[in-house]
Design an enzyme around this catalytic site. Structure first.
Site, PDB file in Angstrom:
ATOM      1  N   ASP A  30     -27.225 -10.192  80.814  1.00 47.01           N
ATOM      2  CA  ASP A  30     -28.432 -10.178  79.979  1.00 47.01           C
ATOM      3  C   ASP A  30     -28.166  -9.337  78.729  1.00 47.01           C
ATOM      4  OD1 ASP A  30     -31.705 -10.732  80.711  1.00 47.01           O
ATOM      5  OD2 ASP A  30     -31.235  -9.374  79.047  1.00 47.01           O
ATOM      6  N   ILE A  31     -28.677  -9.809  77.595  1.00 45.70           N
ATOM      7  CA  ILE A  31     -28.434  -9.121  76.326  1.00 45.70           C
ATOM      8  C   ILE A  31     -29.221  -7.803  76.241  1.00 45.70           C
ATOM      9  CG2 ILE A  31     -30.307 -10.159  74.943  1.00 45.70           C
ATOM     10  CD1 ILE A  31     -28.140 -10.762  72.802  1.00 45.70           C
ATOM     11  N   GLY A  98     -44.332 -13.192  82.677  1.00 48.79           N
ATOM     12  CA  GLY A  98     -43.287 -12.495  81.924  1.00 48.79           C
ATOM     13  C   GLY A  98     -42.134 -13.372  81.492  1.00 48.79           C
ATOM     14  N   GLN A  99     -42.241 -14.680  81.706  1.00 45.10           N
ATOM     15  CA  GLN A  99     -41.140 -15.561  81.282  1.00 45.10           C
ATOM     16  C   GLN A  99     -41.151 -15.695  79.765  1.00 45.10           C
ATOM     17  OE1 GLN A  99     -41.153 -19.537  82.973  1.00 45.10           O
ATOM     18  NE2 GLN A  99     -39.063 -19.950  82.277  1.00 45.10           N
ATOM     19  N   HIS A 105     -34.034 -19.328  85.043  1.00 44.10           N
ATOM     20  CA  HIS A 105     -32.978 -18.329  85.229  1.00 44.10           C
ATOM     21  C   HIS A 105     -33.379 -17.347  86.306  1.00 44.10           C
ATOM     22  CE1 HIS A 105     -35.691 -17.113  81.987  1.00 44.10           C
ATOM     23  NE2 HIS A 105     -35.536 -15.874  82.416  1.00 44.10           N
ATOM     24  N   HIS A 107     -32.807 -13.619  87.553  1.00 38.94           N
ATOM     25  CA  HIS A 107     -32.288 -12.304  87.168  1.00 38.94           C
ATOM     26  C   HIS A 107     -31.672 -11.661  88.408  1.00 38.94           C
ATOM     27  CE1 HIS A 107     -34.743 -11.757  83.350  1.00 38.94           C
ATOM     28  NE2 HIS A 107     -35.476 -12.695  83.948  1.00 38.94           N
TER      29      HIS A 107
HETATM   30  P1  AMP Z   1     -37.525 -13.892  81.160  1.00 41.08           P
HETATM   31  O1  AMP Z   1     -38.411 -12.850  80.515  1.00 41.08           O
HETATM   32  O2  AMP Z   1     -37.608 -13.929  82.640  1.00 41.08           O
HETATM   33  O3  AMP Z   1     -37.751 -15.252  80.527  1.00 41.08           O
HETATM   34  O4  AMP Z   1     -36.035 -13.441  80.856  1.00 41.08           O
HETATM   35  C1  AMP Z   1     -35.335 -13.824  79.715  1.00 41.08           C
HETATM   36  C2  AMP Z   1     -34.153 -12.913  79.618  1.00 41.08           C
HETATM   37  O5  AMP Z   1     -33.217 -13.491  78.733  1.00 41.08           O
HETATM   38  C3  AMP Z   1     -34.474 -11.519  79.078  1.00 41.08           C
HETATM   39  O6  AMP Z   1     -34.103 -10.534  80.024  1.00 41.08           O
HETATM   40  C4  AMP Z   1     -33.651 -11.436  77.786  1.00 41.08           C
HETATM   41  O7  AMP Z   1     -33.129 -10.140  77.557  1.00 41.08           O
HETATM   42  C5  AMP Z   1     -32.564 -12.461  78.056  1.00 41.08           C
HETATM   43  N1  AMP Z   1     -31.946 -13.050  76.882  1.00 41.08           N
HETATM   44  C6  AMP Z   1     -32.573 -13.586  75.801  1.00 41.08           C
HETATM   45  N2  AMP Z   1     -31.671 -14.055  74.936  1.00 41.08           N
HETATM   46  C7  AMP Z   1     -30.446 -13.804  75.463  1.00 41.08           C
HETATM   47  C8  AMP Z   1     -29.107 -14.031  75.036  1.00 41.08           C
HETATM   48  N3  AMP Z   1     -28.825 -14.631  73.866  1.00 41.08           N
HETATM   49  N4  AMP Z   1     -28.094 -13.629  75.832  1.00 41.08           N
HETATM   50  C9  AMP Z   1     -28.356 -13.011  77.007  1.00 41.08           C
HETATM   51  N5  AMP Z   1     -29.595 -12.780  77.471  1.00 41.08           N
HETATM   52  C10 AMP Z   1     -30.633 -13.158  76.710  1.00 41.08           C
END
Ligand code: AMP
Ligand code: ZN
Length: 119
Positions: A30-31, A98-99, A105, A107
């Site tokens: 995760d970024i 929170g999506q 995906h 986590h």
């Molecule tokens: P959610 O809030 O469950 O939709 O999680 C989305 C996740 O994607 C968050 O934890 C972000 O930090 C992560 N995210 C968004 N863009 C990227 C990216 N380019 N590379 C890696 N993680 C990302």
């Protein structure tokens, strides 16, 4: 899906730090990590979330959990290896939950003590 950020990662159009890949799934860091280990496991097939899962996707979704288990073990965070270890799998469905990225995906969070209930 053309403008889906995780589909762009799968196509290599956006960089990612790969952890695991097979014919069905891809995993990357995760970024914006919220734990010492924060990995996202995604299906290569675009699904907006578990709320768009079809019956035919049951094996695919099960596979994501299998991949999560394997990664957690590879990184030494499975309670099956050490009862003092553990990890959390989170799957947000919908903005209210929170999506923020609408490509399903999982986590994988590990490396610190987790509290309950989540925010
Ligand atoms: P959610 O809030 O469950 O939709 O999680 C989305 C996740 O994607 C968050 O934890 C972000 O930090 C992560 N995210 C968004 N863009 C990227 C990216 N380019 N590379 C890696 N993680 C990302
Ligand atoms: Zn997508």
């Amino acid at each position: 899906m053309g403008d889906c950020i995780f589909c762009k990662i799968l196509r290599g159009e956006i960089p990612s730090r790969k952890v695991y890949e097979d014919e069905l799934a891809y995993a990357f860091h995760d970024i914006n990590p919220v734990a010492p280990i924060h990995i996202l496991i995604i299906p290569k097939k675009h699904l907006a979330g578990i709320h768009e899962m079809e019956e035919e996707d049951r094996e695919l979704i099960g596979h994501l959990f299998w991949v999560a288990r394997r990664i957690a073990e590879d990184l030494g965070h499975s309670p099956s290896q050490d009862p003092t270890r553990g990890y959390r799998l989170v799957l947000n469905s919908g903005s209210l939950a929170g999506q923020t990225v609408f490509h399903l995906h999982l986590h994988l969070l590990a490396g610190r003590e987790m509290s309950w209930p989540p925010g």
